[in-house]
Design an enzyme around this catalytic site. Structure first.
Site, short mmCIF file in Angstrom:
data_model
loop_
_atom_site.label_atom_id
_atom_site.label_comp_id
_atom_site.label_asym_id
_atom_site.label_seq_id
_atom_site.Cartn_x
_atom_site.Cartn_y
_atom_site.Cartn_z
N TYR A 72 -19.92 -27.30 51.45
CA TYR A 72 -21.23 -26.96 50.85
C TYR A 72 -21.25 -25.51 50.39
CZ TYR A 72 -26.26 -26.81 50.12
OH TYR A 72 -27.49 -26.69 49.55
N PHE A 124 -29.25 -25.20 18.49
CA PHE A 124 -28.86 -26.48 19.08
C PHE A 124 -30.06 -26.98 19.87
CE2 PHE A 124 -27.23 -29.36 22.27
CZ PHE A 124 -26.68 -30.31 21.42
N THR A 125 -30.25 -28.30 19.89
CA THR A 125 -31.48 -28.90 20.44
C THR A 125 -31.86 -28.38 21.83
OG1 THR A 125 -30.10 -30.75 21.13
CG2 THR A 125 -31.36 -31.06 19.11
N ASP A 215 -23.14 -18.94 23.02
CA ASP A 215 -23.04 -20.33 23.43
C ASP A 215 -21.58 -20.67 23.19
OD1 ASP A 215 -22.80 -23.03 23.59
OD2 ASP A 215 -24.69 -23.49 22.58
N LYS A 258 -17.03 -29.89 26.70
CA LYS A 258 -16.31 -29.85 25.42
C LYS A 258 -14.99 -29.10 25.63
CE LYS A 258 -20.76 -30.51 24.04
NZ LYS A 258 -21.86 -30.57 25.00
N ARG A 382 -27.76 -37.58 12.44
CA ARG A 382 -28.29 -36.22 12.59
C ARG A 382 -29.07 -35.93 11.30
NH1 ARG A 382 -27.80 -34.00 17.89
NH2 ARG A 382 -29.20 -35.73 17.92
N PHE A 449 -34.91 -39.98 18.66
CA PHE A 449 -33.64 -40.59 18.24
C PHE A 449 -32.93 -41.35 19.35
CE2 PHE A 449 -31.10 -37.22 20.17
CZ PHE A 449 -31.98 -36.14 20.14
N1 F0G Z 1 -24.64 -26.07 23.02
C1 F0G Z 1 -24.03 -26.80 22.08
C2 F0G Z 1 -23.54 -26.14 20.83
C3 F0G Z 1 -23.84 -28.18 22.28
O1 F0G Z 1 -23.23 -28.88 21.34
C4 F0G Z 1 -24.32 -28.77 23.48
C5 F0G Z 1 -24.19 -30.21 23.70
C6 F0G Z 1 -24.95 -27.96 24.43
C7 F0G Z 1 -25.09 -26.60 24.17
C8 F0G Z 1 -25.51 -28.50 25.71
O2 F0G Z 1 -24.49 -28.75 26.62
O3 F0G Z 1 -24.62 -31.24 26.93
O4 F0G Z 1 -23.37 -29.77 28.54
O5 F0G Z 1 -25.83 -29.72 28.48
N2 F0G Z 1 -23.86 -31.03 22.80
C9 F0G Z 1 -23.63 -32.46 22.91
C10 F0G Z 1 -23.38 -33.05 21.54
C11 F0G Z 1 -24.67 -33.18 23.67
O6 F0G Z 1 -23.27 -34.30 21.45
O7 F0G Z 1 -23.26 -32.32 20.56
P1 F0G Z 1 -24.59 -29.95 27.68
#
Ligand code: F0G
Length: 473
Positions: A72, A124-125, A215, A258, A382, A449
């Site tokens: 832990y 990014f979303t 990022d 990634k 997208r 989506f």
């Molecule tokens: N920043 C970027 C540029 C990303 O593409 C993603 C995730 C994140 C942050 C968030 O990271 O998923 O580990 O919490 N992209 C995925 C995609 C979901 O399909 O492009 P995460």
């Protein structure tokens, strides 16, 4: 003679794929409401929905799973991960998180105050959502060329310094807690940022006392583009390029799913000790102890090993070349794609592909559905569906880019799979006038989506109005 190259790995374990026939795919698509997010993965032949968490781990990574220390507190596996991040990325302090958005949450909470502005090279979303949730306004400072799908630029993810300077001038440096630089820029098509641009942004920010946070999600891919395209870097290793990239920042958020070559994991890293001390407290509330951050010891082992494997020059060269291998076949066949081909995906320009469909007839959603029907290849919309609605007017947001993303998982597919995808896209392009638009029959109130459902607009109710599939699968 052009010498061909192949995957820099041998395959030790295989996962057999189910190959549905056309009738079965038709039924699966209908069941999923023509939304590729809702198709069962076992009904997919080649899954290009995302490159996130879909990586194939190496034999060494699988080996490390057994040595995971599941304590832990003070896990040995954590110290290995911390060491890997410090060594390769060069930051002083590291906080593990369950994935990238966990790190975004911590960073945004710690640094943003109500009424702040966070400039970034396109959004990014999840990153933007966390910034907004904490009271900031996101400001896009990417170069204009990034919004033009056809404009060929070696570093289309670059920051427009004059946009950044005007913002600092307009709102004042004290209202900008940090500048967020994505390397590479996902929604612009996986486009990289040049070393010079990173250096310039950092210098400008230092002058004004503003932090630069990366990022770093696809930073190794960004480093490859610098090695390939920027003067003075051809003979430098990916490891050295990465070190220099990170030296022009004060910290980063990372989605390990990634470029760290794992199925889950992430981290927040920084040089400022005070920020680190606060992050150690906050991480306990959201992720877990600062020595695991929502990860199992075995996950941290795999991520540490993945970080070292990701900087292998042969690995990353093949990775980028495989994406390009698919993209170039499509370009040669005259298919409209975002140019230049980026690091993690090939993006089809759905409005150019299906000019007979109005924007409200959801061209990218229709194209993604038609691609699955044609060959069992799963991609991601997208465009207008992902864009959601304007919170004030309730109207559909109409993003300039209406795209279908063919995202290539790391080390999962061979170039033969890329050929199958290319054949399917080209065959669809030849019969593109038969692809019907879609209408939304169920619209969830947020992030629509993921769960929205659709039906074809054609009088017959079919997605392909005159069906004769040319594929053999
Ligand atoms: N920043 C970027 C540029 C990303 O593409 C993603 C995730 C994140 C942050 C968030 O990271 O998923 O580990 O919490 N992209 C995925 C995609 C979901 O399909 O492009 P995460």
């Amino acid at each position: 003679m052009k010498r061909r190259t192949a995957e820099p790995y041998k395959i030790k374990a295989v996962e057999p794929l189910k190959m549905l026939n056309e009738q079965e795919r038709k039924e699966a698509l209908k069941k999923a409401g023509y939304n590729t997010f809702l198709i069962n993965s076992e009904d997919v032949y080649i899954d290009l929905l995302t490159d996130s968490g879909t990586t194939a781990m190496s034999d060494r990574q699988w080996g490390t799973l057994m040595t995971g220390d599941e304590a832990y507190a003070g896990s040995k596996s954590w110290y290995k991960l911390e060491q890997a991040v410090k060594e390769i990325y060069g930051y002083n302090f590291v906080i593990p998180t369950h994935q990238g958005r966990g790190a975004e949450n911590l960073l945004s909470q710690m640094k943003i105050k109500e009424g702040d502005y966070v400039p970034g090279n396109m959004y990014f979303t999840t990153t933007r959502a966390h910034q907004e949730l904490n009271g900031a306004t996101f400001v896009d400072i990417i170069i204009d060329e990034a919004h033009d799908s056809l404009y060929d630029h070696p570093f289309k993810g670059n920051v427009d310094l004059s946009k950044l300077e005007s913002l600092i001038h307009e709102v004042g440096a004290e209202k900008i807690p940090y500048v967020c630089i994505a390397v590479t820029v996902n929604l612009a098509g996986g486009q990289p940022v040049s070393m010079k641009n990173m250096r310039d942004v950092y210098e400008l920010c230092q002058k004004h006392g503003i932090d630069v946070m990366y990022d770093a999600t696809r930073c190794v891919e960004n480093a490859f583009f610098i090695q390939e395209r920027e003067e003075g870097y051809t003979d430098k290793s990916i490891k050295d390029i990465l070190k220099e990239m990170f030296s022009y920042s004060d910290g980063c958020t990372m989605s390990g799913k990634k470029d760290c070559l794992v199925n889950t994991g992430g981290f927040l890293a920084m040089n400022d000790e005070k920020l680190y001390t606060r992050a150690r407290e906050l991480v306990v509330l959201y992720e877990g102890m600062p020595s695991y951050g929502g990860l199992a010891g075995r996950d941290m082992e795999a991520m540490a090993q993945g970080i070292y494997e990701s900087i292998d020059d042969n690995y990353i060269k093949h990775r980028i070349h495989q994406v390009r291998y698919l993209g170039e076949q499509l370009i040669e066949a005259g298919i409209p794609v975002v140019k230049p081909i980026g690091g993690h995906a090939v993006f089809l320009d759905a409005r150019e592909f299906l000019p007979h469909l109005k924007h409200e007839e959801l061209p990218a959603q229709s194209l993604a559905a038609a691609l699955y029907l044609d060959s069992g290849v799963r991609s991601m919309e997208r465009g207008i569906v992902s864009g959601g609605r304007n919170k004030v007017t309730g109207e559909n947001n109409k993003p300039k880019l209406e795209l279908v993303r063919l995202t290539i998982p790391r080390r999962v597919y061979t170039n033969n799979h890329m050929d199958v995808v290319a054949d399917s896209v080209i065959s669809l392009y030849e019969k593109r006038d038969q692809i019907s638009g879609l209408k939304m029959t169920y619209e969830p109130p947020t992030l629509r989506f993921f769960n929205a459902r659709f039906e074809p607009l054609s009088p017959s109710g079919e997605l392909m109005t005159n069906e004769t599939s040319s594929t053999t699968t």
